[in-house]
Write a protein that holds these residues in place. Sequence first.
Motif, PDB file in Angstrom:
ATOM      1  N   TYR A 239     -10.130 -28.343  -7.930  1.00  0.00           N
ATOM      2  CA  TYR A 239      -9.349 -27.626  -6.928  1.00  0.00           C
ATOM      3  C   TYR A 239      -9.571 -28.227  -5.533  1.00  0.00           C
ATOM      4  O   TYR A 239     -10.709 -28.525  -5.139  1.00  0.00           O
ATOM      5  CB  TYR A 239      -9.753 -26.153  -6.885  1.00  0.00           C
ATOM      6  N   THR A 240      -8.468 -28.354  -4.796  1.00  0.00           N
ATOM      7  CA  THR A 240      -8.551 -28.713  -3.368  1.00  0.00           C
ATOM      8  C   THR A 240      -7.895 -27.591  -2.577  1.00  0.00           C
ATOM      9  O   THR A 240      -7.190 -26.750  -3.149  1.00  0.00           O
ATOM     10  CB  THR A 240      -7.836 -30.042  -3.081  1.00  0.00           C
ATOM     11  N   TYR A 241      -8.131 -27.578  -1.265  1.00  0.00           N
ATOM     12  CA  TYR A 241      -7.611 -26.472  -0.446  1.00  0.00           C
ATOM     13  C   TYR A 241      -6.776 -27.007   0.711  1.00  0.00           C
ATOM     14  O   TYR A 241      -7.071 -28.058   1.295  1.00  0.00           O
ATOM     15  CB  TYR A 241      -8.765 -25.640   0.107  1.00  0.00           C
ATOM     16  N   GLN A 242      -5.721 -26.261   1.051  1.00  0.00           N
ATOM     17  CA  GLN A 242      -4.912 -26.567   2.220  1.00  0.00           C
ATOM     18  C   GLN A 242      -4.307 -25.276   2.760  1.00  0.00           C
ATOM     19  O   GLN A 242      -3.904 -24.401   1.982  1.00  0.00           O
ATOM     20  CB  GLN A 242      -3.804 -27.563   1.853  1.00  0.00           C
ATOM     21  N   HIS A 243      -4.255 -25.165   4.082  1.00  0.00           N
ATOM     22  CA  HIS A 243      -3.609 -23.998   4.690  1.00  0.00           C
ATOM     23  C   HIS A 243      -2.098 -24.200   4.648  1.00  0.00           C
ATOM     24  O   HIS A 243      -1.598 -25.315   4.833  1.00  0.00           O
ATOM     25  CB  HIS A 243      -4.076 -23.822   6.135  1.00  0.00           C
ATOM     26  N   GLY A 244      -1.373 -23.124   4.401  1.00  0.00           N
ATOM     27  CA  GLY A 244       0.078 -23.223   4.248  1.00  0.00           C
ATOM     28  C   GLY A 244       0.777 -23.854   5.428  1.00  0.00           C
ATOM     29  O   GLY A 244       1.759 -24.593   5.262  1.00  0.00           O
ATOM     30  N   SER A 245       0.283 -23.594   6.635  1.00  0.00           N
ATOM     31  CA  SER A 245       0.937 -24.117   7.838  1.00  0.00           C
ATOM     32  C   SER A 245       0.792 -25.627   7.978  1.00  0.00           C
ATOM     33  O   SER A 245       1.504 -26.255   8.765  1.00  0.00           O
ATOM     34  CB  SER A 245       0.363 -23.425   9.083  1.00  0.00           C
ATOM     35  N   ASP A 246      -0.135 -26.225   7.248  1.00  0.00           N
ATOM     36  CA  ASP A 246      -0.371 -27.671   7.349  1.00  0.00           C
ATOM     37  C   ASP A 246       0.518 -28.479   6.402  1.00  0.00           C
ATOM     38  O   ASP A 246       0.455 -29.705   6.388  1.00  0.00           O
ATOM     39  CB  ASP A 246      -1.841 -27.987   7.032  1.00  0.00           C
ATOM     40  N   ILE A 247       1.297 -27.782   5.578  1.00  0.00           N
ATOM     41  CA  ILE A 247       2.138 -28.481   4.595  1.00  0.00           C
ATOM     42  C   ILE A 247       3.562 -28.599   5.147  1.00  0.00           C
ATOM     43  O   ILE A 247       4.218 -27.592   5.433  1.00  0.00           O
ATOM     44  CB  ILE A 247       2.154 -27.724   3.252  1.00  0.00           C
ATOM     45  N   LYS A 248       4.035 -29.832   5.318  1.00  0.00           N
ATOM     46  CA  LYS A 248       5.386 -30.070   5.823  1.00  0.00           C
ATOM     47  C   LYS A 248       6.370 -29.996   4.655  1.00  0.00           C
ATOM     48  O   LYS A 248       6.254 -30.755   3.686  1.00  0.00           O
ATOM     49  CB  LYS A 248       5.472 -31.449   6.490  1.00  0.00           C
ATOM     50  N   ARG A 249       7.341 -29.077   4.755  1.00  0.00           N
ATOM     51  CA  ARG A 249       8.215 -28.846   3.611  1.00  0.00           C
ATOM     52  C   ARG A 249       9.408 -28.003   4.019  1.00  0.00           C
ATOM     53  O   ARG A 249       9.463 -27.460   5.135  1.00  0.00           O
ATOM     54  CB  ARG A 249       7.467 -28.098   2.501  1.00  0.00           C
ATOM     55  N   ASP A 250      10.352 -27.876   3.122  1.00  0.00           N
ATOM     56  CA  ASP A 250      11.495 -26.981   3.302  1.00  0.00           C
ATOM     57  C   ASP A 250      11.011 -25.568   2.985  1.00  0.00           C
ATOM     58  O   ASP A 250      10.614 -25.269   1.854  1.00  0.00           O
ATOM     59  CB  ASP A 250      12.610 -27.402   2.332  1.00  0.00           C
ATOM     60  N   LEU A 251      11.010 -24.669   3.984  1.00  0.00           N
ATOM     61  CA  LEU A 251      10.447 -23.323   3.813  1.00  0.00           C
ATOM     62  C   LEU A 251      11.239 -22.463   2.845  1.00  0.00           C
ATOM     63  O   LEU A 251      10.764 -21.404   2.430  1.00  0.00           O
ATOM     64  CB  LEU A 251      10.352 -22.613   5.169  1.00  0.00           C
ATOM     65  N   SER A 252      12.414 -22.896   2.455  1.00  0.00           N
ATOM     66  CA  SER A 252      13.204 -22.089   1.512  1.00  0.00           C
ATOM     67  C   SER A 252      12.817 -22.386   0.059  1.00  0.00           C
ATOM     68  O   SER A 252      13.287 -21.718  -0.845  1.00  0.00           O
ATOM     69  CB  SER A 252      14.702 -22.357   1.707  1.00  0.00           C
ATOM     70  N   LYS A 253      11.958 -23.408  -0.135  1.00  0.00           N
ATOM     71  CA  LYS A 253      11.566 -23.778  -1.495  1.00  0.00           C
ATOM     72  C   LYS A 253      10.127 -23.371  -1.774  1.00  0.00           C
ATOM     73  O   LYS A 253       9.256 -23.481  -0.913  1.00  0.00           O
ATOM     74  CB  LYS A 253      11.745 -25.285  -1.703  1.00  0.00           C
ATOM     75  N   ALA A 254       9.918 -22.914  -3.006  1.00  0.00           N
ATOM     76  CA  ALA A 254       8.575 -22.461  -3.389  1.00  0.00           C
ATOM     77  C   ALA A 254       7.765 -23.568  -4.048  1.00  0.00           C
ATOM     78  O   ALA A 254       6.545 -23.471  -4.161  1.00  0.00           O
ATOM     79  CB  ALA A 254       8.681 -21.274  -4.350  1.00  0.00           C
ATOM     80  N   VAL A 255       8.422 -24.630  -4.497  1.00  0.00           N
ATOM     81  CA  VAL A 255       7.742 -25.731  -5.183  1.00  0.00           C
ATOM     82  C   VAL A 255       7.415 -26.831  -4.174  1.00  0.00           C
ATOM     83  O   VAL A 255       8.209 -27.125  -3.275  1.00  0.00           O
ATOM     84  CB  VAL A 255       8.635 -26.298  -6.309  1.00  0.00           C
ATOM     85  N   LEU A 256       6.242 -27.447  -4.314  1.00  0.00           N
ATOM     86  CA  LEU A 256       5.894 -28.633  -3.525  1.00  0.00           C
ATOM     87  C   LEU A 256       6.475 -29.837  -4.263  1.00  0.00           C
ATOM     88  O   LEU A 256       5.826 -30.453  -5.110  1.00  0.00           O
ATOM     89  CB  LEU A 256       4.373 -28.750  -3.382  1.00  0.00           C
ATOM     90  N   GLU A 257       7.732 -30.144  -3.960  1.00  0.00           N
ATOM     91  CA  GLU A 257       8.485 -31.098  -4.772  1.00  0.00           C
ATOM     92  C   GLU A 257       7.907 -32.503  -4.726  1.00  0.00           C
ATOM     93  O   GLU A 257       7.917 -33.218  -5.734  1.00  0.00           O
ATOM     94  CB  GLU A 257       9.954 -31.103  -4.343  1.00  0.00           C
ATOM     95  N   ASP A 258       7.363 -32.910  -3.575  1.00  0.00           N
ATOM     96  CA  ASP A 258       6.803 -34.250  -3.499  1.00  0.00           C
ATOM     97  C   ASP A 258       5.555 -34.382  -4.373  1.00  0.00           C
ATOM     98  O   ASP A 258       5.317 -35.419  -5.002  1.00  0.00           O
ATOM     99  CB  ASP A 258       6.484 -34.632  -2.053  1.00  0.00           C
ATOM    100  N   VAL A 259       4.760 -33.287  -4.451  1.00  0.00           N
ATOM    101  CA  VAL A 259       3.568 -33.295  -5.297  1.00  0.00           C
ATOM    102  C   VAL A 259       3.975 -33.387  -6.766  1.00  0.00           C
ATOM    103  O   VAL A 259       3.366 -34.128  -7.553  1.00  0.00           O
ATOM    104  CB  VAL A 259       2.709 -32.033  -5.062  1.00  0.00           C
TER     105      VAL A 259
END
Length: 1007
Positions: A24-44
């Motif tokens: 497991y790794t950790y990241q705060h939600g605000s640090d992830i650059k993404r489309d806020l309307s999507k629930a999936v981290l598509e690049d990951v």
Amino acid sequence: MSQYLAEEAIEQAAIAWLRELEPYTYQHGSDIKRDLSKAVLEDVFEQFLQRRYPQVPPKVLAELKQEFLYNSGADLHQRNHAFHLKLSKGISKTWKDDTGKQHFGHFYPIAYDAISQNDFQVVNQFTIIGKSKRIPDLIIFVNGLPLVLFEFKNLFNQDATVEAAYNQVQHYTYQIPQLFEYNALTVVSDGQTTLHGMYSSGLEWFAAWKSIDGREVTGNGFALETLIKGLLVPERLLQYVRHYIFHEPDKGQLIKKGAKYHQFFGIQYALQETLKSVKPYGDGRIGVVWHTTRSGKSITMAIYTGILRQLPELKNPTIVVQVDRFDLNRQLFDDFVAAKDLVGDVQIANTTDELRSLLSGDGGGVVFSTVQKFNLKDTATGRELEHPVLSTRDNIIVIADECHRTQYGLVQGFANNLRRALPQASFIGFTGTPVDSKDADTVAVFGDIIHTYDIRQATEDKAVVPIYYEPRLAKLHLGNEQLEEEAEEITGGLEENEKNRILWAAMEDAAGAKERVEAIAKDILQHYTSREKSLSGKAMIVCMSRRNCVKLYDALTALEGCPEVAVIMTTNIAKDPDTWHPHVRGKEQMEAVKARFKDPDDPLKLVIVRDMWLTGFDNPAMHTLYVDKVMSGHNLIQAVNRVATVFRDKPSGLIVDYIGIGDKLRDATKKYTTAGGKGKVTVNIEEAFSLAQEMIQLLREQLPTDFSYSTWPALTSADKIKLVSRATNHIVSDDEECKAFMLNEKKLTSLAPIVKNHHSINDIAIDILFFQHVGAAVRKVKYPATNIKKKEGQIKELIHRSIESDEVIDVFQMAGIERLDISIINDAFLATAKEQKTGNELKLELIRQILNDEIKVRSSKNLVKYRKFKEEVERIISQYHNNFFDNLMALQELINKVAKPIQEEDQRLNQLGITEEEEAFYEILANHPNAIQDYDLIKVLVHKILAEVKKSASQPDWYKKDDTKAQLMLAVKKVLRFKVKAELQEILDEVMEQAEARYKEYDMHVA
């Protein structure tokens, strides 16, 4: 600023525990650059596909990504189902390369076989914009897929409960539905209580995860940590997501279900034992999973089956689900069909030929069959002498449901035929009520106990509702003191089992006495009607015989205000009276009645049964079982558990006892709450086999010279009869020889169940069968049926002369006690079990328990008074055991000297003009008549003492601080100085003791 930890602290604790678990790794939600309307981290997710399938062209990977992430379906539940199938089973895809060559691949969004290839990420405060903007507390992403959702509430805020967290999640499903298309597991927690479940389930189906290893159960205080370390370890989480979740169609809706901790670990351990025990590596005895009835055993079996089918080691196995009666196990079949996502298609063998056809092939699958389908057939050349071998494959697993019922005909019979048909098969048993008696040794047949989940733990986990016991004895009072002597005179010379059968039949008849049945009918109607006012639901009445069922039906329906009632029983139109015709139903009619009774809104409220529906029948809306039938052991527990199923806001199930099953209920419950450990075979099977051979030799020596029965299986019925008759005539010609033969045959028969699974059982099977036939014939000659029938009639007439029916007694009302919370798993209730307890002894033990519980609750309020009550209870019970009282006198003493004074307490306080808090200190002063005689002065002093005590008790942990205690003693001493003439120090000590007992727990409102 709040003095308490905030909700964020619980969130941070969860993150810390998760980060301890690699990778497991950790990241705060605000640090992830993404489309806020999507629930999936598509690049990951895209990176995972490239990492996992490097040989696949980028264009095909892009198509795969789209297929995995796009979910078809008219509503959220259908889209979640569509995704879960792709998540757990993967998708297949074909494509052509640049040269036009065709390629095929099967792809998964998770690398289930290589943990390190997956990306496990813990993200908090993850903003999602849907119909509204929402920020879930914590999400676990696996390869960018949001599989686990946490919603937290503050432990220290009284209104911030898990119910509030659950309610918030329900709002999320409407506001940010895109998150829940991919959700596998939802967790709600306030730090103290942590529950997991499916986002679409009612809160009653959410549960705590209470174990890290499946053996030790942890307390509620560590629930969040236990869930994380017991379930969310990466390897386990992936197993759970892949195998332990399924969608079940129900009346046009999709119900998503997931395993509870006991199911998960039970299956995990069963799988381990399976791989160790299957032939040729083991002896084919996998073991027994003992999960108490109503705790989801059928789902456990379905998940286990689904995983077996996918195990590469078993190479596409065949799973035979074996039941004893299909009509009783329809529920199990329906559960398997509903779990099609897990188990695939399920086939039923409706005939012996179908069964043989299904099991003779090489393909795998799931086959349901009754054990009776493994029968011998009549062929053109005569009846088969033994069952043909259907398959020698060693990847056949036989799952026996309620494995104590029909698995023991290993000498001859269906179970023996099954093992001949599938000689390399392995066996596992599932049961809610294990049997380990000498004639049905579950462990001996199937192997050791693999995993246990008993009634007590299921109740604590809210997997079942608590079951309470209420004795309302409608006794059969013996008015003839010489009954036993007269009965012995009539039945003298008969064997014990024949005596017992005759006496039982007579008591069964007596229980149906007109006055008694009418009294019970009136009481049931009054009790049920009263219960319905606060708890709507269904009830079942269990009677001793079919005749009594009909009698009770007639008595009930004759009463005004009786709801709709049905009698559920088997019928024999050739023998049954024509007046029973209204209760005769065909298969379709019976199914229709069952559907009506299971519908909580249908007006059919009560059913009367003897045996039917006591097993294999689940009606969650049923809350009460009225018992007028003597039952014991697993039969009793099976019946009792009819009312244990969780349903809406049903708080508990209730057993109302009219016949006195209390002691048997305790014995059975005590047995089935003994969790942990592995069951072991307690008898040395080699010694038993040797002894059986000795008995056979002794029996052979009693046969005529040159007598042979070696061709027994091949003989016609006529020849078998002639052979038995010849042996019987020889044996009964000599009384002493006859007695010796019956004794030895009885010993051999008692050894048969022990040696039935010995590897050489077939060497002595013919001997056992033959001598059992001769034994039955000898007994019939010695004890003719005409004589037995005559004695049966005499005993019936004797008992009718000897009994009188008492009125229905409400034990609690008799004692003047309103509390009706005697749980069948209460330790005090179980501890009172002793042999041969009478109805009155049962009442005495129950009332003693209730009074002691009441005294325990009240004692801290008034040590002096309740010590006296406690001493009085123990004195009366002690004198009862020393024969100073009989049980009725002791019962009356308890009522008069303890129960009534406790009830009169409030009235006494009003008369004295003091409060309940002041009463304890009043008792202390009043008990020292040499020190003070003025009762008005005592009241004044008590008021001042209480004020000083509460002043000190307003400080946290005051009783641990010597200076605070010293100040309190000094203040009380000042109040009493010059008012008390003697015994001052003794009074001070008692005041301090009472103050500490009553005000030990800090209460900010006490001052």
